[in-house]
Design a protein around this motif. Structure first.
Motif, PDB file in Angstrom:
ATOM      1  N   ILE A 245      70.019  -5.629  23.405  1.00 31.66           N
ATOM      2  CA  ILE A 245      69.160  -4.335  23.887  1.00 31.66           C
ATOM      3  C   ILE A 245      68.258  -4.346  22.560  1.00 31.66           C
ATOM      4  O   ILE A 245      68.573  -4.333  21.436  1.00 31.66           O
ATOM      5  N   TYR A 246      67.055  -3.979  22.919  1.00 28.52           N
ATOM      6  CA  TYR A 246      65.988  -3.909  22.050  1.00 28.52           C
ATOM      7  C   TYR A 246      65.024  -2.802  22.520  1.00 28.52           C
ATOM      8  O   TYR A 246      64.396  -2.833  23.489  1.00 28.52           O
ATOM      9  N   TYR A 248      67.474  -0.776  19.708  1.00 25.98           N
ATOM     10  CA  TYR A 248      68.784  -0.044  19.907  1.00 25.98           C
ATOM     11  C   TYR A 248      68.582   0.982  18.870  1.00 25.98           C
ATOM     12  O   TYR A 248      68.468   0.713  17.559  1.00 25.98           O
TER      13      TYR A 248
END
Lengths: 249, 676
Positions: A245-246, A248
């Motif tokens: 996840i980026y 986050y």
């Protein structure tokens, strides 16, 4: 009755055996690059560089070509000789790595590890280093378990990369004598613990943490990473599938 | 004892033992036969019964026809069920290394077990269960954990080339495990047992047998487990590779065997089996090795006439290896992926015809062998093989017997074919037997040796060699045994000349990678002898002492990548076995073994042959074990054992060192209920 059943099973079994359905297959390799990194880290003498910022920009652009280009990771050879001025750190070190003990046999300065202009993490087999970033291993065992925001995690003990002399294995051609050629270089211990291989008691022993790790990059942005797989569909190790996840936040 | 007159006449005439054993087998469950002694393993002739030594055991391995042990024309070594009871061991590996001098088990890097019997590795020793091959590493070491002791009646061992009867892989000998005869069951029997010991050893088993009229069935379940444990090496080892962890094991073995006497002449036997084992080297290891076996078989024994016996059988055996991802990433967690599968479908026919002067045997086999292995150059291979053989067991005089045999084998891959002859002679005079013979052995290269392509470690690749020729051996043996009163003495000598011995060759370095190919070694010789003295006195005392000498000679003195045979070995057993009252019996046994040191020439660095060769001395060791076994009627048996009595701890755990950390203890209890 049991024998009738048994013999019937045999009669219908192929000569190549039966009960195939009792066993599993390795997961098929995906080409879905959505929030996923696919890294061929099978070699021991290279680092593979990943630019999460570039991938995020490509996703924002919506161009499939740009996304594919951002996933075409830069691979760079690990230097084993010194051709210029020594940076005072990077070296090629032969270590005797036996179960529980490590003894340095020799150390030779080498060129600085070449790097591309822009990158966030680099992967060497199961070793990971950051580009002046830091990392943290959470207790969560999937990305979906992560809280909605970083602030909900409370205080985080970010750990910068640390210099190691016996972790990045470059030459295993004498591993049965426990004589292993290593690169002296800083790596991220939390990220590198997602998977590990231990050859001090052959054949290799594999361990995985099964934990989500957080990566804080030099610009302060944070990515959450999770190692989904380290084996390809043929059973060969070193093919990493990392979900992320980026950013986050 | 209620025998039919016709059968009884045959026994007295002693025209042939084959007819005797065969005809009685067919009548075992006949309602008119009250005595339950009519199986191939029964005692019928009591010439030797006063000796207390089991020379009257019927054995089948040497000639594929039933023979009394004392009358077998080829020297057969016997481990009886009683011997196994006295040893109080859980697996066949422990039985063999305790009972046979010259037998040693060593380990490979992945802790697979390798056997060496008198200079022949597991690839050259054929393991059979009731005459049937076991799938596994095709023509290689079998999975010894599959062979539980609880259902063994006895074990027959024939050393030397027996390829003429059993084909490839029998050039070092045959070990035939004979399971308990189901037709000897009472109306029903329930046996439950448990054993706990050091290193977390736990073993629980249940045998349930029923017999009704012409049908008998037995079902057995055994669960075995041990913990993994660490062993510690001193820092003075001449070789780098040592054992640091002894893996933990957990296995389940389920077997069912049934016999139906369809008529007085026809006996049908069926069997089904399931086996699973998990090996864990290290508690937090992400990947566990699992092993599975599925087996089934049917056999028909038909007494066509008093002189003709026909046996037809079909056998299915599938052995799989998997990798189980116990603690792993999300996509792998809980996966159990098959990496290896060996499937054998075998058909066998055997016909014995008894003549006034001897026994004529014809046989033929067909095997369809499937091997799938991710470490093979191509993922899977199929090989069909077929053979036919003939043997004549000729009773020239009442004292002199000659056995001649000829066999033809054909292997589809490489179109390898081989004719193997054998001739043996036996002279029986009173209680003295002299036997000698010549046998040609051969071993076709295994699919692994032909096509292996396995990167065992980075930079170290074991490669097959499709140009391998079959291994051929010429085996000469001479043996003598003498029994007097309660004493028995046996001496066996043997010499093997081996051509094209298949082994791994010199590692070849190419671009920092060492390739270890299989090669044919032009010439090799193995010779040795064994001497055994045993006694069983009427006061319950018994003793057995065996010595074995093995000499291996390779003319070019090439480095040996396998563990060598130790030249000298002793095994001994002293026991006191007495039934004090009808209700209470006691056995106290002390047994042990000593294996001499052995030198081996090895590469200093397995991956870098250019670094030279060194001579490694593997030290001698001796281990001793004491058991106390108490029996209460036929209902309960309580055993207490102390193994490694003198608390031996190896300085270094080489791949051929005993995997002991010192003295260990075990206690077992067996409960038996039955109704005649």
């Amino acid at each position: 009755m049991i024998y009738m059943l048994g013999m019937s099973l045999m009669a219908f079994s192929a000569c190549s055996g039966m009960f195939e359905n009792l066993y599993d297959q390795y997961p098929a390799q995906t080409d879905d690059l959505n929030a996923r990194l696919l890294v061929d880290a099978t070699t021991y003498d290279t680092w593979t560089y990943i630019d999460l910022h570039a991938i995020a920009d490509a996703i924002v652009s919506g161009s499939n070509e740009s996304i594919a280009e951002a996933h075409n990771f830069c691979v760079m050879q690990i230097p084993q000789t010194l051709t210029g001025e020594w940076d005072g750190v990077t070296a090629y070190t032969r270590q005797e790595i036996k179960l529980g003990t490590t003894t340095e046999l020799s150390s030779t300065p080498t060129d600085t590890q070449p790097e591309p202009a822009s990158w966030d993490i680099a992967i060497h087999h199961f070793d990971i280093r950051t580009n002046r970033g830091s990392a943290f291993e959470t207790q969560f065992s999937s990305l979906s378990q992560l809280p909605g925001s970083l602030s909900e995690l409370g205080p985080i003990d970010w750990q910068p990369d640390v210099l190691t002399t016996d972790r990045v294995w470059v030459d295993l051609s004498r591993s049965l004598s426990f004589d292993i050629g290593c690169q002296t270089i800083a790596i991220s211990l939390p990220l590198s613990s997602m998977a590990s291989m231990d050859v001090s008691n052959p054949p290799p022993i594999y361990q995985v943490s099964g934990k989500v790790c957080l990566l804080r990059m030099s610009d302060g942005t944070v990515a959450a990473l999770f190692l989904d797989n380290y084996i390809n569909d043929k059973g060969f190790k070193g093919h990493l599938t990392i979900s992320y996840i980026y950013p986050y936040q | 004892m209620n025998l039919r007159a016709r059968k009884y006449k045959i026994c007295v005439a002693v025209a042939t033992f084959v007819a005797m054993a065969g005809s009685l087998c067919a009548n075992t469950l006949d309602e008119t036969t009250e005595a339950s002694f009519a199986s191939p393993s029964d005692t019928l002739y009591s010439d030797w019964e006063n000796t207390g030594i089991d020379l009257d055991q019927v054995v089948v391995t040497a000639t594929r026809t039933p023979k009394l042990l004392s009358e077998a024309p080829i020297q057969t070594m016997l481990i009886t069920g009683k011997d196994i009871q006295r040893l109080d061991v859980a697996n066949v590996e422990d039985v063999l290394k305790q009972e046979l001098p010259g037998v040693e088990f060593s380990y490979s890097m992945n802790m697979q077990v390798n056997m060496n019997m008198a200079g022949f590795a597991g690839q050259s020793v054929l393991f059979l269960v009731d005459g049937e091959r076991l799938a596994g590493e095709t023509n290689d070491n079998v999975d010894f954990e599959r062979l539980v002791t609880s259902d063994i009646d006895h074990i027959e061992i024939v050393k030397g080339a027996v390829s003429v009867l059993y084909g490839s892989s029998a050039n070092g000998g045959v070990i035939n495990i004979i399971t308990k005869d189901v037709s000897r069951l009472p109306s029903w029997r329930l046996n439950a047992y448990g054993r706990v010991g050091s290193h977390g050893e736990q073993r629980y088993g249940l045998d349930l047998g029923v017999r009704k009229r012409r049908f008998a069935n037995t079902l057995s379940l055994v669960h075995n487990s041990t913990d993994c444990f660490r062993v510690y090496n001193k820092d003075n080892s001449p070789v780098p590779l040592l054992i640091d962890f002894v893996p933990g094991q957990s296995s389940l073995n389920v077997k069912d065997k049934a016999i139906l006497h369809a008529s007085d002449r026809l006996r049908l036997t069926g069997r089904l089996g399931y086996y699973s084992r998990e090996m864990v080297r290290f508690a937090h290891e992400a990947e566990h090795s699992r092993y599975y076996d599925y087996s089934a078989g049917v056999k028909a024994d038909y007494e066509a006439s008093v002189t003709d016996h026909l046996e037809l059988s079909y056998s299915f055996d599938q052995y799989d290896k998997t990798r189980y991802y116990a603690q792993s990433s999300m996509l792998l967690s809980g996966l159990n992926v098959r990496e290896y599968s060996n499937v054998q479908n075998s058909l066998r026919a055997l016909w014995n015809h008894t003549l006034p002067c001897g026994i004529l045997t014809f046989g033929a086999d067909y095997m369809h062998d499937y091997l799938a292995n991710t470490k093979l150059a191509d993922a899977d291979y199929i090989q069909s093989s077929a053979d036919a053989f003939a043997q004549f067991d000729w009773n020239l005089t009442s004292h002199f017997e000659l056995v001649g045999a000829l066999r033809y084998d054909y292997f589809q891959i490489g179109h390898n074919s081989q004719v193997t002859p054998k001739i043996s002679a036996a002279w029986h005079k009173g209680r003295f037997n002299l036997r000698g013979g010549y046998g040609m052995g051969f071993r076709a290269p295994t699919l692994k040796e032909l096509y292996y392509d396995f990167e065992a470690m980075s930079g170290w690749i074991i490669t097959g060699n499709s140009d391998l020729k079959p291994e051929q051996s010429h085996n000469f043996n001479l043996s003598a045994d003498y029994t007097h009163s309660c004493y028995n003495y046996t001496v066996i000598g043997y010499f093997n000349h081996i051509r094209n011995r298949i082994t791994t060759g010199v590692p070849q370095s190419v671009d920092a990678t060492a390739y270890l190919p299989y090669i044919n070694l032009p010439e090799a010789e193995v010779m040795g002898f064994e001497a055994t003295a045993q006694a069983r006195w009427h006061n319950g005392l018994g003793a057995k002492l065996s010595y074995g000498y093995t000499y291996e000679h390779k003319p070019d003195q090439a480095p040996n990548q396998f563990m060598p045979a130790r030249p000298h070995s002793f095994t001994y057993r002293i026991d006191y076995d007495r039934q004090f009252t009808r209700n209470y019996g006691l056995t106290v046994a002390l047994n042990g073994r000593w294996l001499s040191q052995v030198n081996n020439r090895e590469y200093r660095s397995p991956q870098q042959p250019s670094e030279g060769i060194l001579c490694v001395r593997y030290p001698q060791y001796h281990l001793h074990k004491v058991q106390l076994i108490q029996r209460w009627r036929d209902i309960a048996t309580l055993s207490l054992s102390v193994d490694n009595l003198l608390n031996y701890k190896p300085e270094n755990y080489f791949y051929n060192a005993p995997l002991t950390t010192g003295r260990t203890y075990s206690v077992s209890l067996s409960l038996n209920l039955e109704r005649q």
